[in-house]
Scaffold this active site. Sequence first.
Site, PDB file in Angstrom:
ATOM      1  N   SER A 148       0.846  -1.198   0.000  1.00 38.34           N
ATOM      2  CA  SER A 148       0.000   0.000   0.000  1.00 38.34           C
ATOM      3  C   SER A 148       0.883   1.250   0.000  1.00 38.34           C
ATOM      4  O   SER A 148       2.075   1.173   0.318  1.00 38.34           O
ATOM      5  CB  SER A 148      -0.851  -0.030   1.269  1.00 38.34           C
ATOM      6  OG  SER A 148      -1.424   1.218   1.551  1.00 38.34           O
ATOM      7  N   TYR A 161      -3.651  -0.270   9.834  1.00 39.75           N
ATOM      8  CA  TYR A 161      -3.424  -0.609   8.426  1.00 39.75           C
ATOM      9  C   TYR A 161      -1.986  -0.257   8.025  1.00 39.75           C
ATOM     10  O   TYR A 161      -1.288  -1.054   7.375  1.00 39.75           O
ATOM     11  CB  TYR A 161      -4.438   0.162   7.581  1.00 39.75           C
ATOM     12  CG  TYR A 161      -4.469  -0.165   6.113  1.00 39.75           C
ATOM     13  CD1 TYR A 161      -5.117  -1.309   5.641  1.00 39.75           C
ATOM     14  CD2 TYR A 161      -3.891   0.687   5.173  1.00 39.75           C
ATOM     15  CE1 TYR A 161      -5.177  -1.585   4.275  1.00 39.75           C
ATOM     16  CE2 TYR A 161      -3.946   0.415   3.818  1.00 39.75           C
ATOM     17  CZ  TYR A 161      -4.589  -0.717   3.369  1.00 39.75           C
ATOM     18  OH  TYR A 161      -4.641  -1.001   2.024  1.00 39.75           O
TER      19      TYR A 161
HETATM   20  P1  NAP Z   1     -11.859  -4.967  -1.188  1.00 43.71           P
HETATM   21  O1  NAP Z   1     -12.601  -4.427  -2.346  1.00 43.71           O
HETATM   22  O2  NAP Z   1     -12.363  -4.671   0.181  1.00 43.71           O
HETATM   23  O3  NAP Z   1     -11.605  -6.547  -1.324  1.00 43.71           O
HETATM   24  C1  NAP Z   1     -10.920  -7.249  -0.335  1.00 43.71           C
HETATM   25  C2  NAP Z   1     -11.186  -8.711  -0.488  1.00 43.71           C
HETATM   26  O4  NAP Z   1     -10.529  -9.416   0.579  1.00 43.71           O
HETATM   27  C3  NAP Z   1     -12.672  -9.040  -0.394  1.00 43.71           C
HETATM   28  O5  NAP Z   1     -12.983  -9.978  -1.385  1.00 43.71           O
HETATM   29  C4  NAP Z   1     -12.786  -9.640   0.981  1.00 43.71           C
HETATM   30  O6  NAP Z   1     -13.813 -10.571   1.084  1.00 43.71           O
HETATM   31  C5  NAP Z   1     -11.451 -10.344   1.122  1.00 43.71           C
HETATM   32  N1  NAP Z   1     -11.135 -10.673   2.496  1.00 43.71           N
HETATM   33  C6  NAP Z   1     -11.084  -9.829   3.555  1.00 43.71           C
HETATM   34  N2  NAP Z   1     -10.764 -10.507   4.677  1.00 43.71           N
HETATM   35  C7  NAP Z   1     -10.613 -11.802   4.315  1.00 43.71           C
HETATM   36  C8  NAP Z   1     -10.275 -12.975   5.023  1.00 43.71           C
HETATM   37  N3  NAP Z   1     -10.040 -12.972   6.341  1.00 43.71           N
HETATM   38  N4  NAP Z   1     -10.198 -14.152   4.336  1.00 43.71           N
HETATM   39  C9  NAP Z   1     -10.459 -14.170   3.005  1.00 43.71           C
HETATM   40  N5  NAP Z   1     -10.764 -13.095   2.290  1.00 43.71           N
HETATM   41  C10 NAP Z   1     -10.856 -11.909   2.925  1.00 43.71           C
HETATM   42  O7  NAP Z   1     -10.374  -4.424  -1.239  1.00 43.71           O
HETATM   43  P2  NAP Z   1      -9.463  -4.008  -2.469  1.00 43.71           P
HETATM   44  O8  NAP Z   1      -9.502  -2.536  -2.539  1.00 43.71           O
HETATM   45  O9  NAP Z   1      -9.735  -4.834  -3.659  1.00 43.71           O
HETATM   46  O10 NAP Z   1      -8.066  -4.386  -1.818  1.00 43.71           O
HETATM   47  C11 NAP Z   1      -7.381  -5.611  -2.060  1.00 43.71           C
HETATM   48  C12 NAP Z   1      -6.004  -5.494  -1.407  1.00 43.71           C
HETATM   49  O11 NAP Z   1      -5.335  -4.346  -1.921  1.00 43.71           O
HETATM   50  C13 NAP Z   1      -6.051  -5.301   0.104  1.00 43.71           C
HETATM   51  O12 NAP Z   1      -4.968  -5.970   0.691  1.00 43.71           O
HETATM   52  C14 NAP Z   1      -5.910  -3.796   0.257  1.00 43.71           C
HETATM   53  O13 NAP Z   1      -5.403  -3.436   1.507  1.00 43.71           O
HETATM   54  C15 NAP Z   1      -4.935  -3.508  -0.844  1.00 43.71           C
HETATM   55  N6  NAP Z   1      -4.925  -2.122  -1.310  1.00 43.71           N
HETATM   56  C16 NAP Z   1      -6.047  -1.499  -1.743  1.00 43.71           C
HETATM   57  C17 NAP Z   1      -5.965  -0.192  -2.239  1.00 43.71           C
HETATM   58  C18 NAP Z   1      -7.143   0.578  -2.743  1.00 43.71           C
HETATM   59  O14 NAP Z   1      -6.991   1.796  -2.960  1.00 43.71           O
HETATM   60  N7  NAP Z   1      -8.289  -0.020  -2.962  1.00 43.71           N
HETATM   61  C19 NAP Z   1      -4.728   0.430  -2.279  1.00 43.71           C
HETATM   62  C20 NAP Z   1      -3.601  -0.241  -1.797  1.00 43.71           C
HETATM   63  C21 NAP Z   1      -3.715  -1.514  -1.336  1.00 43.71           C
HETATM   64  P3  NAP Z   1     -15.314 -10.186   1.608  1.00 43.71           P
HETATM   65  O15 NAP Z   1     -15.842  -9.160   0.692  1.00 43.71           O
HETATM   66  O16 NAP Z   1     -16.016 -11.449   1.591  1.00 43.71           O
HETATM   67  O17 NAP Z   1     -15.120  -9.626   2.997  1.00 43.71           O
HETATM   68  C1  GCO Z   2      -7.027   5.069   3.163  1.00 42.98           C
HETATM   69  C2  GCO Z   2      -7.074   4.113   2.017  1.00 42.98           C
HETATM   70  C3  GCO Z   2      -5.714   3.558   1.700  1.00 42.98           C
HETATM   71  C4  GCO Z   2      -5.742   2.776   0.416  1.00 42.98           C
HETATM   72  C5  GCO Z   2      -4.458   2.223  -0.066  1.00 42.98           C
HETATM   73  C6  GCO Z   2      -3.453   3.255  -0.443  1.00 42.98           C
HETATM   74  O1  GCO Z   2      -7.957   5.090   3.943  1.00 42.98           O
HETATM   75  O2  GCO Z   2      -6.053   5.840   3.232  1.00 42.98           O
HETATM   76  O3  GCO Z   2      -8.016   3.127   2.160  1.00 42.98           O
HETATM   77  O4  GCO Z   2      -5.107   2.963   2.762  1.00 42.98           O
HETATM   78  O5  GCO Z   2      -6.694   1.780   0.434  1.00 42.98           O
HETATM   79  O6  GCO Z   2      -3.944   1.211   0.730  1.00 42.98           O
HETATM   80  O7  GCO Z   2      -2.381   2.662  -1.072  1.00 42.98           O
END
Ligand code: NAP
Ligand code: GCO
Length: 267
Positions: A148, A161
């Site tokens: 992240s 986080y």
């Molecule tokens: P999301 O839309 O919330 O999807 C997360 C997925 O993880 C969901 O399918 C969720 O399932 C699953 N999950 C959560 N807890 C779990 C567990 N204990 N066992 C199995 N599955 C689980 O999030 P996303 O934005 O796609 O993010 C995916 C990854 O990228 C995460 O690690 C997040 O921190 C990282 N990330 C996101 C962003 C961003 O801007 N979106 C940026 C940087 C990093 P359910 O829906 O069933 O709960």
């Molecule tokens: C927040 C966001 C972030 C992003 C992501 C950034 O609240 O600042 O959710 O943490 O999801 O991980 O890279």
Amino acid sequence: MNNYAQNFDLTGKVALVTGASYGIGFSIAKALSAAGATICFNDLKQEFVDKGLANYEAEGIKAHGYVCNVCDEEGVQAMVKKIEEEVGVIDILVNNAGIIKRIPMHEMAAADFRMVIDVDLNAPFICSKAVIPSMIKKGHGKIINICSMMSEFGRETVSAYAAAKGGLKMLTRNIASEYGKYNIQCNGIGPGYIATPQTAPLREIQPDGERHPFDKFIIGRTPAERWGEADDLGGPAVFLSSDASNFVNGHILYVDGGIAAYIGKQP
Ligand code: NAP
Ligand code: GCO
């Protein structure tokens, strides 16, 4: 002559992408599938797995879905064994499942802090530990941890986080250090701000029709002047899953539209 395009081919590879019914995990899985890999994914409940399977089917992908909580070590070991029996040894693990809780630190319950650390840091340890022995036997493996911006930066309300994702960066480097000699590469992808359900509350249109202040803040903080799409992560994931990255190890590839390079738009 080296066939550079062929280096990106994942034909015959088995990939497990955790938490990949939708969102970033789903987009990464789609990209790995387009490059030739067979996709396995998990989610917490059968109904979410079924929705995920339907999402893959709509893209013409025959994925294998499993009910498994990534925090449950016995459950993860059982899932990995089942995948090995039903599909094959896992060549590529993408530790994608993650949660966030946005709560000021001085108001946050220790139980909530622990829960975020459990899903975002302990689970990548549990899942990586489960796949590494077979990768060693097979003589290769790729592990990608979804890090992240918070692997590098802090901000209000995301202490757990940031602690977890900063830890995940170092877990990535340590897996690389410990298992590089077995031809296992472990790298991270650090997405910027990506439009998924996780960030939906930060993009909600305000009652007066204006964009959310955080939404405006991110646009001003990103040289690309837009939020990322989950599909922006597909190419980098294929690269880090493929032979094209065989000497890239312990690296965090930020896919952030330039956020980490930028001081932010002047007012
Ligand atoms: P999301 O839309 O919330 O999807 C997360 C997925 O993880 C969901 O399918 C969720 O399932 C699953 N999950 C959560 N807890 C779990 C567990 N204990 N066992 C199995 N599955 C689980 O999030 P996303 O934005 O796609 O993010 C995916 C990854 O990228 C995460 O690690 C997040 O921190 C990282 N990330 C996101 C962003 C961003 O801007 N979106 C940026 C940087 C990093 P359910 O829906 O069933 O709960
Ligand atoms: C927040 C966001 C972030 C992003 C992501 C950034 O609240 O600042 O959710 O943490 O999801 O991980 O890279």
